[in-house]
Design a protein around this motif. Structure first.
Motif, PDB file in Angstrom:
ATOM      1  N   PHE A   4       1.066   7.624  -1.073  1.00 37.65           N
ATOM      2  CA  PHE A   4      -0.038   7.385  -0.159  1.00 37.65           C
ATOM      3  C   PHE A   4       0.502   7.359   1.264  1.00 37.65           C
ATOM      4  O   PHE A   4       1.675   7.053   1.491  1.00 37.65           O
ATOM      5  CB  PHE A   4      -0.716   6.037  -0.445  1.00 37.65           C
ATOM      6  CG  PHE A   4      -1.248   5.899  -1.844  1.00 37.65           C
ATOM      7  CD1 PHE A   4      -2.069   6.861  -2.398  1.00 37.65           C
ATOM      8  CD2 PHE A   4      -0.934   4.800  -2.606  1.00 37.65           C
ATOM      9  CE1 PHE A   4      -2.573   6.729  -3.683  1.00 37.65           C
ATOM     10  CE2 PHE A   4      -1.426   4.652  -3.886  1.00 37.65           C
ATOM     11  CZ  PHE A   4      -2.247   5.615  -4.429  1.00 37.65           C
ATOM     12  N   HIS A  45      -3.283  10.275  -1.381  1.00 38.32           N
ATOM     13  CA  HIS A  45      -4.401   9.706  -0.618  1.00 38.32           C
ATOM     14  C   HIS A  45      -3.895   9.352   0.776  1.00 38.32           C
ATOM     15  O   HIS A  45      -2.775   8.875   0.921  1.00 38.32           O
ATOM     16  CB  HIS A  45      -4.954   8.450  -1.293  1.00 38.32           C
ATOM     17  CG  HIS A  45      -6.237   7.976  -0.674  1.00 38.32           C
ATOM     18  ND1 HIS A  45      -7.460   8.423  -1.122  1.00 38.32           N
ATOM     19  CD2 HIS A  45      -6.480   7.147   0.348  1.00 38.32           C
ATOM     20  CE1 HIS A  45      -8.411   7.852  -0.390  1.00 38.32           C
ATOM     21  NE2 HIS A  45      -7.840   7.079   0.505  1.00 38.32           N
ATOM     22  N   GLU A  59      -6.721   1.237  -4.264  1.00 37.99           N
ATOM     23  CA  GLU A  59      -5.956   2.400  -4.737  1.00 37.99           C
ATOM     24  C   GLU A  59      -4.723   2.002  -5.539  1.00 37.99           C
ATOM     25  O   GLU A  59      -4.296   2.752  -6.420  1.00 37.99           O
ATOM     26  CB  GLU A  59      -5.541   3.289  -3.567  1.00 37.99           C
ATOM     27  CG  GLU A  59      -6.671   4.111  -3.000  1.00 37.99           C
ATOM     28  CD  GLU A  59      -7.193   5.162  -3.969  1.00 37.99           C
ATOM     29  OE1 GLU A  59      -6.401   5.803  -4.681  1.00 37.99           O
ATOM     30  OE2 GLU A  59      -8.428   5.323  -4.016  1.00 37.99           O
TER      31      GLU A  59
END
Length: 156
Positions: A4, A45, A59
């Protein structure tokens, strides 16, 4: 393995090398060099500078659940000094007078610990005994610090 990216608010967005990602596609981050040539990077992400701590935690929650389910899990924050790792992990650290640590700026560490202990209570109530071991360490300037042991250095 999932990677991420969280973009810290930019001091000068007009002159930044980071092009704020189009959140319609939260997977591609573009950087531009001084010659205005763009490089694109893919992430599982991307959180833009308006993302909330709760969104980041949402997440990583599946990984916390995997740890409860018996998997070995590591969550790492990587970046240069001042890039926002501590804020993402710990939050603003202003928990004075907030005994339940319910502040919106709590990071993923206090949220994860809260989730784990709540899940332990739930499992205990239905007769399942959950035992767990976890550690929180920091590597900085080639020193490993145990953050759960009063910040003492660990000799490697």
């Amino acid at each position: 393995l999932r990677i991420f990216c969280r973009v810290k608010p930019l001091n000068d967005p007009m002159n930044s090398i980071i092009l704020i990602p189009d959140m319609k596609n939260p997977h591609i981050l573009e950087l531009k060099n001084p010659n205005n040539i763009k490089s694109s990077y893919y992430f599982d992400h991307i959180f833009d500078c308006n993302s909330l701590q709760q969104e980041v935690f949402k997440e990583i929650l599946p990984f916390v659940q995997s740890a409860i389910d018996g998997e070995q899990v590591s969550i790492l924050a990587y970046g240069q000094t001042g890039s926002g790792k501590t804020f993402t992990l710990e939050g603003d650290g202003n928990y004075e007078g907030d005994e339940n640590l319910n502040g919106d700026l709590r990071g993923i560490m206090p949220r994860s610990v809260e989730f784990i202990f709540n899940e332990k209570k739930r499992l205990d109530s239905i007769g399942k005994n959950l035992k767990f071991v976890f550690s929180i360490v920091e590597i900085y300037n080639e020193n490993l610090t145990d953050l759960l042991n009063s910040g003492k250095y660990i000799k490697i």
